[in-house]
Design a protein around this motif. Structure first.
Motif, PDB file in Angstrom:
ATOM      1  N   PRO A 178       0.357  -1.082  -0.075  1.00 64.12           N
ATOM      2  CA  PRO A 178      -0.173   0.140   0.089  1.00 64.12           C
ATOM      3  C   PRO A 178       0.951   1.498  -0.226  1.00 64.12           C
ATOM      4  N   ASP A 179       2.138   0.625   0.403  1.00 62.62           N
ATOM      5  CA  ASP A 179       3.255   2.289   0.261  1.00 62.62           C
ATOM      6  C   ASP A 179       3.590   2.260  -0.872  1.00 62.62           C
ATOM      7  N   SER A 180       3.464   1.366  -1.955  1.00 57.60           N
ATOM      8  CA  SER A 180       3.839   1.357  -3.240  1.00 57.60           C
ATOM      9  C   SER A 180       2.337   1.886  -4.580  1.00 57.60           C
ATOM     10  N   PHE A 181       1.431   1.268  -4.392  1.00 59.18           N
ATOM     11  CA  PHE A 181       0.243   1.295  -4.453  1.00 59.18           C
ATOM     12  C   PHE A 181      -1.130   1.814  -4.304  1.00 59.18           C
ATOM     13  N   VAL A 182      -1.895   2.288  -5.047  1.00 52.67           N
ATOM     14  CA  VAL A 182      -2.726   2.775  -4.840  1.00 52.67           C
ATOM     15  C   VAL A 182      -3.396   2.234  -5.921  1.00 52.67           C
ATOM     16  N   ARG A 183      -5.572   2.576  -4.984  1.00 51.35           N
ATOM     17  CA  ARG A 183      -6.605   2.055  -6.370  1.00 51.35           C
ATOM     18  C   ARG A 183      -7.127   3.517  -6.723  1.00 51.35           C
ATOM     19  N   VAL A 184      -7.088   4.388  -7.523  1.00 49.62           N
ATOM     20  CA  VAL A 184      -7.527   5.424  -7.632  1.00 49.62           C
ATOM     21  C   VAL A 184      -8.873   5.295  -9.100  1.00 49.62           C
ATOM     22  N   HIS A 185      -9.178   4.284  -9.041  1.00 54.20           N
ATOM     23  CA  HIS A 185     -10.709   3.727  -9.724  1.00 54.20           C
ATOM     24  C   HIS A 185     -11.104   2.537  -9.806  1.00 54.20           C
ATOM     25  N   GLN A 202      -2.358   8.397 -19.636  1.00 51.53           N
ATOM     26  CA  GLN A 202      -3.093   9.404 -18.410  1.00 51.53           C
ATOM     27  C   GLN A 202      -4.387   8.482 -17.940  1.00 51.53           C
ATOM     28  N   ILE A 203      -4.144   8.200 -16.531  1.00 50.01           N
ATOM     29  CA  ILE A 203      -5.321   7.990 -15.795  1.00 50.01           C
ATOM     30  C   ILE A 203      -5.789   8.470 -15.487  1.00 50.01           C
ATOM     31  N   PRO A 204      -7.701   7.902 -15.353  1.00 45.98           N
ATOM     32  CA  PRO A 204      -8.496   8.577 -14.826  1.00 45.98           C
ATOM     33  C   PRO A 204      -8.553   8.157 -13.517  1.00 45.98           C
ATOM     34  N   VAL A 205      -9.657   9.307 -12.120  1.00 49.05           N
ATOM     35  CA  VAL A 205      -9.202   9.231 -10.992  1.00 49.05           C
ATOM     36  C   VAL A 205     -11.082   9.376 -10.144  1.00 49.05           C
ATOM     37  N   SER A 206     -11.412   8.459 -10.149  1.00 55.88           N
ATOM     38  CA  SER A 206     -13.186   8.149  -9.450  1.00 55.88           C
ATOM     39  C   SER A 206     -13.068   9.536  -7.994  1.00 55.88           C
ATOM     40  N   ARG A 207     -14.356  10.105  -8.141  1.00 54.70           N
ATOM     41  CA  ARG A 207     -14.690  11.191  -6.812  1.00 54.70           C
ATOM     42  C   ARG A 207     -14.125  10.084  -5.396  1.00 54.70           C
ATOM     43  N   ARG A 208     -14.433   8.701  -5.903  1.00 58.72           N
ATOM     44  CA  ARG A 208     -14.371   7.745  -4.860  1.00 58.72           C
ATOM     45  C   ARG A 208     -13.219   7.471  -4.043  1.00 58.72           C
ATOM     46  N   TYR A 209     -12.009   7.692  -4.851  1.00 59.22           N
ATOM     47  CA  TYR A 209     -10.987   7.129  -4.600  1.00 59.22           C
ATOM     48  C   TYR A 209      -9.910   8.209  -4.347  1.00 59.22           C
ATOM     49  N   ARG A 210     -10.682  10.050  -4.798  1.00 59.92           N
ATOM     50  CA  ARG A 210      -9.566  10.206  -4.859  1.00 59.92           C
ATOM     51  C   ARG A 210      -9.118  11.205  -4.019  1.00 59.92           C
ATOM     52  N   ASP A 211      -9.682  10.937  -2.537  1.00 64.45           N
ATOM     53  CA  ASP A 211      -9.345  11.098  -1.331  1.00 64.45           C
ATOM     54  C   ASP A 211      -7.993  10.420  -0.187  1.00 64.45           C
ATOM     55  N   GLN A 212      -8.331   9.050  -0.983  1.00 60.51           N
ATOM     56  CA  GLN A 212      -7.710   8.057  -0.611  1.00 60.51           C
ATOM     57  C   GLN A 212      -6.385   8.499  -1.300  1.00 60.51           C
ATOM     58  N   LEU A 213      -6.391   9.009  -2.551  1.00 59.16           N
ATOM     59  CA  LEU A 213      -4.966   9.128  -3.287  1.00 59.16           C
ATOM     60  C   LEU A 213      -4.143  10.028  -3.000  1.00 59.16           C
TER      61      LEU A 213
END
Length: 295
Positions: free
Chosen positions: A240-247, A277-288
């Motif tokens: 989790p320190d290297s990867f994050v789900r953005v969508h 370019q990768i889309p980021v949804s609002r659901r995961y924006r704060d986590q990112l």
């Protein structure tokens, strides 16, 4: 004192990123304005004796129309680069495509500046003669080829500097002192099957992951490797320190993020270091945001 200086640098970098778009427009405007004035000065000096029979305003129009067309064509160059980025795995193919694109680029530049000059001369009660079109087109293409390469080089140099600046603004703070957490064993590589062959994919080389039905596609260095897994299960196996789900369909490696672009819809868009370019949804924006810049 050193920490204070570092803090000021971080604040300056964050200020730049906050007003990045306006600054970029200003920098490009300054760049083309300087080019216009410099070329006008050179042309005027070459004709300082007036033996060529041209007036100063004509050089201003000639150089100005050329520079203005280059400025108008800059968004087209950026669009072409988004579709054909010079990144690992496809740099040879896309470089060849860019070389071919210099032809329509030059043609648009010439046609546009000739149209401007013709209109201005008409308003002055005269007429503009571009000369022998085949010879002049070839001459202009040689200059436009050099300009295309120069602008593309400036774009990639700026992106490199922007990545360094982005990293500076998102450096994590010092870890709190406490009992060390028990290490979690995570796979260092995945065994994937592709085209009847088996490949070992190092986790540290994965740039981003995309959902594809019952599979996930691992993207690294311009190559794609399908892995039979779900996004949720794969994320549990990644650091989790290297990867994050953005969508719901995308996972990104943090070290490959060059820029996070907020959108008016409330979503966002990630620009990776390779131009992807990768889309980021609002659901995961704060986590990112929390993982990119932890408190």
């Amino acid at each position: 004192m050193a920490q204070s200086n570092w803090g000021r640098k971080v604040m300056a970098a964050q200020g730049y990123m906050a007003h990045r778009r306006q600054i970029e427009v200003g920098l490009w405007t300054l760049f083309f304005s300087v080019q216009w004035l410099a070329q006008f000065a050179v042309a005027s000096l070459e004709n300082r004796d007036g033996d060529r029979g041209f007036q100063s305003w004509e050089f201003l129009v000639w150089e100005g129309s050329s520079i203005l067309m280059l400025a108008l064509l800059l968004p087209l160059l950026l669009a072409w680069d988004r579709h054909f980025p010079l990144q690992k795995g496809v740099v040879g193919r896309n470089l060849a495509i860019h070389l071919l694109l210099t032809l329509p680029w030059s043609l648009l530049h010439v046609v546009g500046m000739v149209a401007m000059r013709t209109a201005i001369y008409h308003l002055e009660g005269g007429s503009y003669n571009f000369g022998h079109w085949p010879a002049e087109l070839f001459y202009e293409y040689l200059k436009d080829f050099r300009t295309y390469c120069l602008l593309l080089g400036i774009i990639y140099l700026y992106r490199f500097l922007l990545v360094q600046l982005q990293r500076k603004t998102h450096l994590p703070g010092r870890p709190e002192v406490g009992e060390p957490a028990a290490p979690v064993k995570r796979p260092e590589r995945f065994l994937v099957k592709k085209l009847g062959k088996e490949f070992l994919v190092n986790v540290q080389d994965i740039e981003w992951v995309e959902a594809a039905g019952n599979y996930v596609n691992l993207h690294l260095s311009g190559r794609v490797y399908p892995l039979r897994d779900t996004m949720a299960k794969l994320l549990d196996r990644l650091d989790p320190d290297s990867f994050v789900r953005v969508h719901r369909s995308y996972i990104v490696r943090l070290n490959f993020i060059a820029e996070i672009e907020p959108l008016e819809s409330g979503d966002a868009r990630i620009h990776l270091e390779n131009g992807q370019q990768i889309p980021v949804s609002r659901r995961y924006r704060d986590q990112l945001r929390a993982q990119v810049a932890p408190a």
